[in-house]
Design a protein around this motif. Structure first.
Motif, PDB file in Angstrom:
ATOM      1  N   PRO A  92       0.819  -1.223   0.000  1.00 14.15           N
ATOM      2  CA  PRO A  92       0.000   0.000   0.000  1.00 14.15           C
ATOM      3  C   PRO A  92       0.851   1.271   0.000  1.00 14.15           C
ATOM      4  CG  PRO A  92      -0.863  -1.583   1.578  1.00 14.15           C
ATOM      5  CD  PRO A  92       0.456  -2.122   1.113  1.00 14.15           C
ATOM      6  N   PRO A  93       0.675   2.135  -1.000  1.00 14.84           N
ATOM      7  CA  PRO A  93       1.455   3.378  -1.059  1.00 14.84           C
ATOM      8  C   PRO A  93       1.021   4.359   0.024  1.00 14.84           C
ATOM      9  CG  PRO A  93      -0.224   3.365  -2.770  1.00 14.84           C
ATOM     10  CD  PRO A  93      -0.266   2.007  -2.130  1.00 14.84           C
ATOM     11  N   SER A  94       1.913   5.285   0.356  1.00  9.95           N
ATOM     12  CA  SER A  94       1.612   6.250   1.412  1.00  9.95           C
ATOM     13  C   SER A  94       2.534   7.458   1.276  1.00  9.95           C
ATOM     14  CB  SER A  94       1.790   5.605   2.791  1.00  9.95           C
ATOM     15  OG  SER A  94       3.114   5.102   2.938  1.00  9.95           O
ATOM     16  N   PRO A  95       2.156   8.578   1.890  1.00  9.49           N
ATOM     17  CA  PRO A  95       3.014   9.774   1.858  1.00  9.49           C
ATOM     18  C   PRO A  95       4.339   9.532   2.585  1.00  9.49           C
ATOM     19  CG  PRO A  95       0.780  10.312   2.583  1.00  9.49           C
ATOM     20  CD  PRO A  95       0.900   8.831   2.602  1.00  9.49           C
ATOM     21  N   ILE A 151      20.350  10.932  13.952  1.00 13.44           N
ATOM     22  CA  ILE A 151      19.580  10.346  15.048  1.00 13.44           C
ATOM     23  C   ILE A 151      19.037  11.409  15.989  1.00 13.44           C
ATOM     24  CG2 ILE A 151      19.751   8.889  17.115  1.00 13.44           C
ATOM     25  CD1 ILE A 151      21.826   7.201  15.469  1.00 13.44           C
ATOM     26  N   ILE A 152      19.892  12.325  16.444  1.00 18.20           N
ATOM     27  CA  ILE A 152      19.405  13.300  17.424  1.00 18.20           C
ATOM     28  C   ILE A 152      18.489  14.342  16.776  1.00 18.20           C
ATOM     29  CG2 ILE A 152      21.449  12.956  18.856  1.00 18.20           C
ATOM     30  CD1 ILE A 152      22.269  15.850  18.123  1.00 18.20           C
ATOM     31  N   THR A 153      18.707  14.632  15.476  1.00 17.70           N
ATOM     32  CA  THR A 153      17.813  15.563  14.790  1.00 17.70           C
ATOM     33  C   THR A 153      16.412  14.980  14.685  1.00 17.70           C
ATOM     34  OG1 THR A 153      19.620  16.519  13.499  1.00 17.70           O
ATOM     35  CG2 THR A 153      17.392  16.848  12.658  1.00 17.70           C
ATOM     36  N   ASN A 154      16.329  13.691  14.371  1.00 17.25           N
ATOM     37  CA  ASN A 154      15.014  13.073  14.244  1.00 17.25           C
ATOM     38  C   ASN A 154      14.346  12.853  15.593  1.00 17.25           C
ATOM     39  OD1 ASN A 154      14.980  13.070  11.438  1.00 17.25           O
ATOM     40  ND2 ASN A 154      16.176  11.187  11.329  1.00 17.25           N
ATOM     41  N   LYS A 155      15.122  12.631  16.634  1.00 18.36           N
ATOM     42  CA  LYS A 155      14.559  12.625  17.985  1.00 18.36           C
ATOM     43  C   LYS A 155      13.902  13.979  18.276  1.00 18.36           C
ATOM     44  CE  LYS A 155      17.399   9.486  20.852  1.00 18.36           C
ATOM     45  NZ  LYS A 155      16.444   9.020  21.857  1.00 18.36           N
ATOM     46  N   TYR A 156      14.646  15.030  17.960  1.00 18.73           N
ATOM     47  CA  TYR A 156      14.154  16.379  18.223  1.00 18.73           C
ATOM     48  C   TYR A 156      12.887  16.665  17.427  1.00 18.73           C
ATOM     49  CZ  TYR A 156      14.051  21.493  18.291  1.00 18.73           C
ATOM     50  OH  TYR A 156      13.660  22.801  18.430  1.00 18.73           O
ATOM     51  N   ARG A 157      12.849  16.206  16.175  1.00 19.69           N
ATOM     52  CA  ARG A 157      11.690  16.465  15.320  1.00 19.69           C
ATOM     53  C   ARG A 157      10.456  15.679  15.749  1.00 19.69           C
ATOM     54  NH1 ARG A 157      14.740  15.890   9.444  1.00 19.69           N
ATOM     55  NH2 ARG A 157      15.566  18.022   9.356  1.00 19.69           N
ATOM     56  N   MET A 158      10.640  14.438  16.127  1.00 19.83           N
ATOM     57  CA  MET A 158       9.509  13.537  16.293  1.00 19.83           C
ATOM     58  C   MET A 158       8.977  13.460  17.715  1.00 19.83           C
ATOM     59  SD  MET A 158      10.714  10.483  13.692  1.00 19.83           S
ATOM     60  CE  MET A 158       9.145   9.613  13.776  1.00 19.83           C
ATOM     61  N   GLN A 159       9.834  13.665  18.703  1.00 17.83           N
ATOM     62  CA  GLN A 159       9.364  13.638  20.082  1.00 17.83           C
ATOM     63  C   GLN A 159       8.842  15.013  20.495  1.00 17.83           C
ATOM     64  OE1 GLN A 159      12.910  12.175  22.113  1.00 17.83           O
ATOM     65  NE2 GLN A 159      11.996  10.146  22.309  1.00 17.83           N
ATOM     66  N   ALA A 200       4.014  11.807  16.155  1.00 20.64           N
ATOM     67  CA  ALA A 200       5.411  11.969  15.739  1.00 20.64           C
ATOM     68  C   ALA A 200       5.497  12.364  14.271  1.00 20.64           C
ATOM     69  CB  ALA A 200       6.184  10.672  15.985  1.00 20.64           C
ATOM     70  N   GLN A 201       4.623  11.785  13.454  1.00 22.04           N
ATOM     71  CA  GLN A 201       4.631  12.103  12.018  1.00 22.04           C
ATOM     72  C   GLN A 201       4.045  13.487  11.758  1.00 22.04           C
ATOM     73  OE1 GLN A 201       2.681   8.723  10.240  1.00 22.04           O
ATOM     74  NE2 GLN A 201       4.422   7.369  10.599  1.00 22.04           N
ATOM     75  N   LEU A 202       3.030  13.861  12.509  1.00 21.66           N
ATOM     76  CA  LEU A 202       2.464  15.202  12.375  1.00 21.66           C
ATOM     77  C   LEU A 202       3.459  16.266  12.834  1.00 21.66           C
ATOM     78  CD1 LEU A 202      -1.135  14.483  13.705  1.00 21.66           C
ATOM     79  CD2 LEU A 202      -0.581  15.285  11.396  1.00 21.66           C
ATOM     80  N   ARG A 203       4.144  15.979  13.913  1.00 24.22           N
ATOM     81  CA  ARG A 203       5.088  16.948  14.485  1.00 24.22           C
ATOM     82  C   ARG A 203       6.244  17.221  13.523  1.00 24.22           C
ATOM     83  NH1 ARG A 203       5.602  14.262  18.998  1.00 24.22           N
ATOM     84  NH2 ARG A 203       3.829  15.289  20.005  1.00 24.22           N
ATOM     85  N   SER A 204       6.614  16.211  12.758  1.00 26.96           N
ATOM     86  CA  SER A 204       7.760  16.338  11.852  1.00 26.96           C
ATOM     87  C   SER A 204       7.328  16.533  10.399  1.00 26.96           C
ATOM     88  CB  SER A 204       8.650  15.098  11.964  1.00 26.96           C
ATOM     89  OG  SER A 204       7.910  13.909  11.684  1.00 26.96           O
ATOM     90  N   SER A 205       6.070  16.877  10.191  1.00 23.43           N
ATOM     91  CA  SER A 205       5.565  17.043   8.826  1.00 23.43           C
ATOM     92  C   SER A 205       6.120  18.298   8.172  1.00 23.43           C
ATOM     93  CB  SER A 205       4.029  17.097   8.837  1.00 23.43           C
ATOM     94  OG  SER A 205       3.575  18.241   9.543  1.00 23.43           O
ATOM     95  N   GLY A 206       6.249  18.247   6.836  1.00 26.04           N
ATOM     96  CA  GLY A 206       6.685  19.412   6.078  1.00 26.04           C
ATOM     97  C   GLY A 206       8.135  19.786   6.295  1.00 26.04           C
ATOM     98  N   ASN A 242       1.199  18.723   6.630  1.00 17.96           N
ATOM     99  CA  ASN A 242       0.076  18.341   7.480  1.00 17.96           C
ATOM    100  C   ASN A 242      -1.172  18.020   6.667  1.00 17.96           C
ATOM    101  OD1 ASN A 242      -2.365  18.885   9.262  1.00 17.96           O
ATOM    102  ND2 ASN A 242      -0.719  19.013  10.785  1.00 17.96           N
ATOM    103  N   ASP A 243      -1.478  18.837   5.668  1.00 18.20           N
ATOM    104  CA  ASP A 243      -2.685  18.621   4.857  1.00 18.20           C
ATOM    105  C   ASP A 243      -2.643  17.278   4.134  1.00 18.20           C
ATOM    106  OD1 ASP A 243      -3.695  21.025   5.635  1.00 18.20           O
ATOM    107  OD2 ASP A 243      -3.245  22.080   3.776  1.00 18.20           O
ATOM    108  N   GLU A 244      -1.462  16.886   3.655  1.00 22.50           N
ATOM    109  CA  GLU A 244      -1.335  15.606   2.957  1.00 22.50           C
ATOM    110  C   GLU A 244      -1.571  14.437   3.910  1.00 22.50           C
ATOM    111  OE1 GLU A 244       1.987  15.383  -0.171  1.00 22.50           O
ATOM    112  OE2 GLU A 244       2.613  17.053   1.112  1.00 22.50           O
TER     113      GLU A 244
END
Length: 394
Positions: free
Chosen positions: A53-56, A280-288, A342-348, A355-357
């Motif tokens: 299944p495809p996804s954004p 790793i630490i950048t994505n921690k910061y973005r997603m948490q 986590a995905q909404l927080r790091s969107s765009g 977010n709209d997608e």
């Protein structure tokens, strides 16, 4: 054709040989432990799937399973419950993340000898709760003030645990000597020359960095083993003592940062990272919602490491102790909402869907059935691979 053991040994070849043997032993424990230790197999197999299944695109932790949710102390000194392992994090289709966590539900429930019908119910619940949170377009978070039910009880227990209790447990009977107790299970001795170099490195780093308090001195160091997938990486823990308050201690860890196991199979263009530690630490910061306390990176002997305050290794939800389906429903609902958050927080950000997608994707139907079917089927494959692994390794 490569066997399961061939594929596993090939992946683990660059790691510390003695520690890899501990990893292989841990993976024999059950199919869920095997699943946790073979993230690379999951994505290697996923690459071969047609009509997935495809996804954004989204920022994903990459190794999401039931034991990669847990508590940690934030840089504001409050305790949070969230996704907490980002070693494999990358920009990738968000359904990759969902497929792995849904598979983990099926594998874990089978190991716990829970009925297949319950696993189906809880996997569907997880996906539905994820979708409902994604539809809102607003990220949420969980801490002792907002948690409910089992997670609230869990966080309140963690919150009450003092740093002194953790330090005392780690130091054991050697407390007066200001050393880490070596148990050869979780804590191992470091060769003297390497130990001196590590202590010297951390001492200099503490003096010169602005991202950490510099009023601590290093009292001892040990090699640390934790988790499953990361066993075999260079991972060190340090006992720090406050210069101003001799009764104040801090435990920190320095964990080697390596290439994501998704990388060979992920064709999505990634941002440039100066190091895997930065990734790793950048994505921690973005997603948490809140980053862990004292999060940063350092380079030692040409290897990059993630530095952070050491998190207690037992702070995971123990599913085998949950009393009934109501508890399971509450915990899995929280985990699903945190995944979407986590995905909404790091969107765009750097290629991830806006977010709209994401909210639009959540409103579409048709992809959920295929995703659940894949997770169900792959869990059967995990069980078969585990049996083959146990038979091969002896």
């Amino acid at each position: 054709m490569e066997t399961i053991i061939d594929r596993i040994k090939k992946f683990n070849a660059p790691l510390i040989p003695d520690m890899v043997e501990l990893k292989y032993k841990a993976m024999k424990q059950n199919a869920f432990r095997f699943f946790r230790g073979t993230c690379h197999l999951f994505y290697e197999d996923l690459q071969q799937v047609k009509n997935f299944p495809p996804s954004p695109l989204a920022w994903i932790c990459g190794d999401l399973h039931l034991e990669n949710f847990g508590s940690y102390k934030g840089n504001n000194r409050l305790v949070y419950f969230d996704l907490n392992d980002f070693d494999e994090s990358m920009l990738a289709p968000l359904n990759w993340e969902l497929a792995r966590v849904l598979t983990s539900i099926y594998v874990a429930f089978d190991v716990l000898q829970l009925k297949k019908a319950l696993a189906d119910e809880m996997a569907t619940l997880f996906l539905n709760q994820y979708i409902e949170r994604l539809k809102t377009g607003k990220a949420g978070s969980i801490d002792p003030r907002t948690a409910q039910g089992t997670v609230r009880d869990f966080l309140n227990t963690v919150k009450k645990r003092t740093e002194k209790e953790l330090i005392k447990k780690i130091m054991g009977t050697a407390h007066k000597k200001l050393t880490i107790e070596i148990d050869n299970v979780l804590h191992f001795k470091i060769k003297p020359k390497l130990k001196d170099a590590l202590i010297s490195h951390v001492t200099d780093w503490l003096k010169n960095t602005k991202s950490w308090p510099n009023n601590y001195i290093v009292r001892d160091a040990a090699f640390r083993v934790a988790g499953t997938g990361s066993i075999g990486l260079k991972r060190y823990m340090f006992l720090l003592q406050s210069i101003k308050n001799k009764d104040s201690f801090l435990l920190v860890e320095m964990k080697q940062a390596t290439r994501s196991s998704l990388a060979p199979y992920n064709k999505i263009a990634q941002p440039h990272w100066d190091s895997d530690g930065e990734r790793i630490i950048t994505n921690k910061y973005r997603m948490q919602n809140i980053s862990p306390a004292l999060l940063s990176t350092t380079v030692f002997k040409q290897d990059t490491y993630v530095f952070q305050e050491m998190q207690p290794y037992a702070d995971r939800i123990r599913f085998e102790l949950l009393a009934d389906n109501k508890d399971l429903t509450a915990v899995l609902s929280d985990m699903a909402r945190l995944t979407a958050s986590a995905q909404l927080r790091s969107s765009g950000i750097q290629g991830s869907a806006i977010n709209d997608e994401l909210t639009d994707f959540a409103k579409h139907k048709g992809w959920q059935k295929g995703l659940l079917a894949y997770a169900n089927q792959y869990a059967v494959q995990v069980k078969a691979d585990y049996k083959a692994y146990v038979a091969s390794i002896g």
